[in-house]
Design a protein around this motif. Structure first.
Motif, PDB file in Angstrom:
ATOM      1  N   LEU A 543       0.858  -1.186   0.000  1.00  0.00           N
ATOM      2  CA  LEU A 543       0.000   0.000   0.000  1.00  0.00           C
ATOM      3  C   LEU A 543       0.891   1.232   0.000  1.00  0.00           C
ATOM      4  N   HIS A 544       0.348   2.367  -0.462  1.00  0.00           N
ATOM      5  CA  HIS A 544       1.223   3.538  -0.330  1.00  0.00           C
ATOM      6  C   HIS A 544       1.302   3.908   1.148  1.00  0.00           C
ATOM      7  N   MET A 545       2.417   4.582   1.505  1.00  0.00           N
ATOM      8  CA  MET A 545       2.820   4.648   2.907  1.00  0.00           C
ATOM      9  C   MET A 545       1.797   5.244   3.850  1.00  0.00           C
ATOM     10  N   SER A 546       1.135   6.324   3.407  1.00  0.00           N
ATOM     11  CA  SER A 546       0.230   6.960   4.372  1.00  0.00           C
ATOM     12  C   SER A 546      -0.906   6.014   4.735  1.00  0.00           C
ATOM     13  N   LEU A 547      -1.381   5.235   3.737  1.00  0.00           N
ATOM     14  CA  LEU A 547      -2.461   4.291   4.032  1.00  0.00           C
ATOM     15  C   LEU A 547      -1.963   3.144   4.905  1.00  0.00           C
ATOM     16  N   ALA A 548      -0.758   2.658   4.580  1.00  0.00           N
ATOM     17  CA  ALA A 548      -0.207   1.542   5.350  1.00  0.00           C
ATOM     18  C   ALA A 548      -0.043   1.949   6.816  1.00  0.00           C
ATOM     19  N   CYS A 549       0.464   3.182   7.053  1.00  0.00           N
ATOM     20  CA  CYS A 549       0.635   3.672   8.426  1.00  0.00           C
ATOM     21  C   CYS A 549      -0.714   3.758   9.112  1.00  0.00           C
ATOM     22  N   LEU A 550      -1.679   4.281   8.361  1.00  0.00           N
ATOM     23  CA  LEU A 550      -2.996   4.515   8.938  1.00  0.00           C
ATOM     24  C   LEU A 550      -3.644   3.218   9.426  1.00  0.00           C
ATOM     25  N   VAL A 551      -3.730   2.219   8.530  1.00  0.00           N
ATOM     26  CA  VAL A 551      -4.443   0.992   8.916  1.00  0.00           C
ATOM     27  C   VAL A 551      -3.701   0.210  10.000  1.00  0.00           C
ATOM     28  N   SER A 552      -2.372   0.367  10.042  1.00  0.00           N
ATOM     29  CA  SER A 552      -1.655  -0.387  11.065  1.00  0.00           C
ATOM     30  C   SER A 552      -1.919   0.204  12.457  1.00  0.00           C
ATOM     31  N   GLU A 553      -2.537   1.381  12.489  1.00  0.00           N
ATOM     32  CA  GLU A 553      -2.871   1.967  13.798  1.00  0.00           C
ATOM     33  C   GLU A 553      -4.378   2.023  14.015  1.00  0.00           C
ATOM     34  N   SER A 554      -5.106   1.136  13.356  1.00  0.00           N
ATOM     35  CA  SER A 554      -6.568   1.121  13.479  1.00  0.00           C
ATOM     36  C   SER A 554      -6.994   0.885  14.936  1.00  0.00           C
ATOM     37  N   LYS A 555      -8.165   1.452  15.286  1.00  0.00           N
ATOM     38  CA  LYS A 555      -8.706   1.231  16.643  1.00  0.00           C
ATOM     39  C   LYS A 555      -9.299  -0.183  16.734  1.00  0.00           C
ATOM     40  N   ASP A 556      -9.609  -0.731  15.571  1.00  0.00           N
ATOM     41  CA  ASP A 556     -10.207  -2.070  15.537  1.00  0.00           C
ATOM     42  C   ASP A 556      -9.083  -3.113  15.609  1.00  0.00           C
ATOM     43  N   ARG A 557      -9.136  -3.951  16.660  1.00  0.00           N
ATOM     44  CA  ARG A 557      -8.033  -4.903  16.858  1.00  0.00           C
ATOM     45  C   ARG A 557      -7.886  -5.858  15.673  1.00  0.00           C
TER      46      ARG A 557
END
Ligand SMILES: Nc1ncnc2c1ncn2[C@@H]1O[C@H](COP(=O)(O)OP(=O)(O)OP(=O)(O)O)[C@@H](O)[C@H]1O
Length: 827
Positions: A543-557
């Motif tokens: 994924l492009h980086m901003s999306l990859a960073c975003l989903v890896s910090e999701s509130k959903d476990r």
């Protein structure tokens, strides 16, 4: 081909047609079709084949035909299909034609019982026969087995795979719910991994290898599923008449109210990924200019925004993915970059995305979520049939067969590469090993040549110069391009036999593809033109980086865990700003090599599935395209080998073990080889039908089954057989005794003859030596005796002398005395 006898000659729709040869040219034959008397056509000599006397005859094992060639194979399959006999053996390989309707009782529990423990060939061909053979081989040889099911989309691979699994769990399960779970995993996998396509309403869009594990006692203990290459492009875009994965429609149609509300579900028409395909034109820079602006999707220079009407969708997505709505909005429309030079090094800047880039980013996120979800589903499925330890397994490989369409892309490239590897494995197993075995066993069978495809595999997977590595190299460039990649491929393999430019294609449609837009690979099953547009994009799983960073910090476990397990999540932040790349092609290559290593360590059986027609209807046999499937699956090359070979074989001890219980103890005391020989001779089998190798018996196609049937016939018959074996043994022992006596007599005569000959030789040599030694003396004696004779004449002359007679006679006497003395001396 005999004079006047019908032959099979090519036919554009039926594959082959019957005709007679009316003229013979240098490299072609003039054929008169049986159905169109008076009309003739030319056919290349190597495409005309002898036909069986009765074209309506069919056989269960194609190898029992008198003429083994692609035309008789096609005809046999055709005749059988017309009688609802969809399975046919070619020796141990099973051909399965999709009937496209449920043939009564074909897979019933009674049928399952019938095939249990029965040798291959003793019952009509069936997928159950292959399953049982795999099981028995596993048990007897104490070795894991694999069943490789191949064929094009809609040919029936998945259905046959399910029949194998059902058979093994029903016949050899423990009756506990583990058996059921293995079978029941399929609907779940199919919901997430299958979709409606134009070729198959329930098409598996992933490959799988399902292992059923057995314990020491050969009972089912658990299972394991490995999966390959889920088709991700389908998640965002489907062709006309095609659908997304079944699960979406099922959820829309049948989710309970609470889930429906939680997931904000409604009709499929309200979801972009479900209700339409792509609207963008795939134009090049030049041709793009020719398209009027109002015909294209809008492009916003310098950045883009999410439309107001989509804000609710954004809200739902953010909620379900456990993300902040604003963060998601920003990540979908901008890309994060770290400055690497000038100004403040390492500053994070946000670069706005163009509409197309933002669309791609959104699609990439959807694909990443779905493919990780699919991985998760498979992992969960595997947890449903765990096992502590297993002695052996039977693995069933259900993977798409060789594909070639008008337009072929990265997906076809990967699947054909996979088939190239599987074909090599097939060659190894069926052809190479066969020949080596014949040689080892001293059968004196002619060598059969086959084309080794290692060069084609190297072209794709070789380190650095292989197409996959060239593609990875391209992906790592700051500005990768499909054209540059294609040029590099052509430059690195200029004179490669397997690779050429699209303009050399036989098909006009490919000749329009530019050299830097595609390449042709000559596969074992035919040449395929790949169009390389999107190869670079499709080869990248990141994924492009901003999306990859975003989903890896999701509130959903759950979402967080899906992305935590992926390879690049840990160093996502460190790599922000750099180009991220996870190679799809090389991951597949690694998976494939692991799979092949596994296959090589097992015994193997092959099922070749055939799709009878493109309309997906019952009772319609489209010969030409079936013939092409038979060729693509390597069946035709197998025939060459079978024709002159002995496809069934059994080691002496195995035959001994199999049949000793049928024989009285007197016979089982024989050593296995003699035991087998006694059986064969007693049965009066034709000596052309089998050969005794060093360690095993080899049978002509179909003859092992005949033998087995005789052995397992009713007790009366068996008693008769035992009598025959006994008789043969007595007969053979009596013959042996006779032979021994005769040999002794022969030996005695030989010794006498030799002794006489020795004396003769001695005499002759002695004589020769003697003559050689005494020859000079004898010659001297002859000469002196000659002189002696002349002395009489002297005496006469001397007696007639008047004067000096006395003196002369004295001299003559002295001479005589001297001669006599000389003779005495010589003697
Ligand atoms: N033995 C059979 N009896 C009845 N119908 C069958 C049989 N085999 C296949 N079919 C029918 O054909 C359809 C396609 O078969 P299947 O899904 O097994 O094909 P496939 O080779 O796995 O295709 P794909 O590669 O697209 O997944 C099935 O959904 C079923 O309707």
């Amino acid at each position: 081909m005999e004079d006047g006898k019908p032959v099979w000659a090519p036919h554009p729709a039926d594959g082959f047609q019957l005709g007679t040869i009316v003229d013979i040219g240098a490299d072609s034959l003039t054929i008169e079709p049986l159905k169109q008397k008076g009309k003739t056509f030319l056919a290349p000599i190597n495409q005309v084949f002898p036909a069986e006397d009765d074209p309506n005859k069919h056989v269960e094992d194609n190898c029992s035909l008198m003429y083994l060639n692609e035309a008789t194979l096609l005809n046999n399959v055709r005749v059988r299909y017309s009688k609802d006999k969809i399975y046919t053996f070619v020796a141990n390989i099973l051909i399965a034609v999709n009937p496209y309707y449920d043939i009564p009782k074909l897979y019933s529990p009674e049928t399952i019982k019938q095939y249990r423990g029965r040798s291959l060939g003793t019952l009509p061909p069936h997928v159950y026969a292959i399953a049982d053979k795999a099981y028995r081989d596993m048990k007897v040889l104490k070795m894991s087995q694999s069943i490789i099911v191949s064929g094009e989309s809609g040919a029936g691979k998945t259905e046959n795979t399910k029949f194998v699994l059902r058979y093994l769990t029903t016949s050899y399960g423990t009756g506990q719910d583990i058996d059921e779970r293995i079978v029941e995993a399929n609907p779940l996998l199919e919901a997430f991994g299958n979709a409606k396509t134009v070729r198959n309403n329930n098409s598996s869009r992933f490959g799988k290898f399902v292992e059923i594990h057995f314990n020491e006692k050969n009972a089912v203990v658990g299972g394991f599923v490995s999966h390959y290459l889920l088709e991700k492009s389908r998640i965002c875009r489907q062709g006309p008449e095609e659908r997304n994965y079944h699960i979406f429609y099922r959820l829309c149609a049948g989710a309970p109210e609470d889930i429906r509300q939680k997931f904000h579900l409604s009709s499929p028409d309200t979801f972009r990924y479900l209700n339409r395909g792509c609207t963008r034109f795939f134009a090049t820079k030049d041709t793009d200019k020719n398209i009027m602006q109002n015909r294209k999707s809008p492009e916003v220079e310098g950045g883009c925004a999410i439309k107001n009407q989509s804000s609710q969708t954004l809200e739902h997505c953010a909620e379900l993915l456990g993300l902040d709505q604003e963060d998601l909005r920003v990540s979908l429309t901008t890309r994060v970059m770290l400055t690497t030079a000038g100004g403040a090094k390492g500053t994070v800047i946000k670069v706005p995305l163009k509409v197309e880039q933002a669309n791609n980013a959104r699609d990439a996120l959807a694909k990443a979520v779905y493919s990780r979800l699919f991985d998760h589903v498979v992992t969960r499925v595997n947890q449903c049939f765990p096992f502590d330890s297993s002695a052996n397994f039977i693995g069933v490989l259900d993977i798409a067969g060789f594909e070639y369409f008008e337009h072929n892309s990265f997906e076809q490239f990967c699947i054909n590469y996979c088939n190239e590897k599987l074909q090599q494995f097939f060659n190894e197993r069926i052809l190479k090993e066969e020949q080596e075995l014949y040689q080892r066993e001293g059968l004196g069978v002619n060598e059969v040549h086959y084309v080794d495809n290692q060069d084609c595999i190297d072209l794709v997977e070789a380190k650095l110069v292989g197409i996959l590595d060239i593609l990875d190299e391209e992906n790592r460039l700051p500005q990768p391009s499909d054209q540059h990649f294609t040029d590099t491929v052509h430059n690195k393999h200029k004179d490669h036999f397997r690779l050429t430019v699209p303009r050399k294609s036989k098909l006009a449609v490919h000749r329009n593809v530019r050299d830097d837009e595609g390449f042709i690979i000559r596969h074992f099953a035919g040449a395929v033109c790949y169009e390389t547009t999107k190869f670079v994009e499709k080869n990248n799983d990141a994924l492009h980086m901003s999306l990859a960073c975003l989903v890896s910090e999701s509130k959903d476990r759950f979402i967080r865990e899906l992305f935590e397990n992926s390879n690049n999540s840990k160093d996502v932040k460190q790599k922000a700003g750099k180009l991220s790349f996870i190679s799809v092609g090389n991951k597949f290559k690694t998976q494939l090599n692991i799979l092949l290593e596994k296959l090589r360590s097992t015994g193997s059986s092959f099922i070749r599935c055939i799709k009878p027609n493109l309309k997906m209807v019952s009772h319609q046999f489209e010969g030409a395209q079936i013939l092409s499937q038979l060729q693509c699956s390597g069946m035709v090359s197998v025939l060459d080998l079978m024709q002159g070979g002995f496809p069934s074989r059994a080691p002496f001890h195995e035959l001994y073990n199999m049949y000793q219980s049928y024989m009285p103890p007197k016979l089982t005391r024989l050593d296995p080889r003699l035991f087998c020989k006694a059986l064969f001779k007693a049965l009066g089998l034709n000596e052309n039908d089998y050969k005794f190798g060093l360690t095993r018996v080899f049978f002509r196609p179909g003859k092992f089954a005949e033998f087995d049937q005789i052995m397992k016939s009713d007790p009366d018959h068996l008693a008769e057989l035992v009598k025959k074996v006994n008789k043969w043994l007595i007969h053979s022992r009596w013959k042996k005794v006779q032979w021994c006596a005769l040999s002794v007599i022969k030996l005695k005569n030989k010794i006498l003859y030799r002794a006489g000959a020795c004396i003769k030789m001695q005499k002759t040599v002695r004589m020769w030596l003697c003559r050689k030694k005494h020859k000079p003396r004898i010659d001297g004696l002859v000469k002196v005796r000659h002189l002696q004779k002349r002395m009489d004449r002297f005496n006469e002359v001397v007696a007639g002398l008047k004067e000096g007679k006395k003196e002369m006679s004295k001299q003559v006497q002295e001479l005589e005395a001297a001669i006599n003395a000389l003779i005495a001396k010589i003697k």
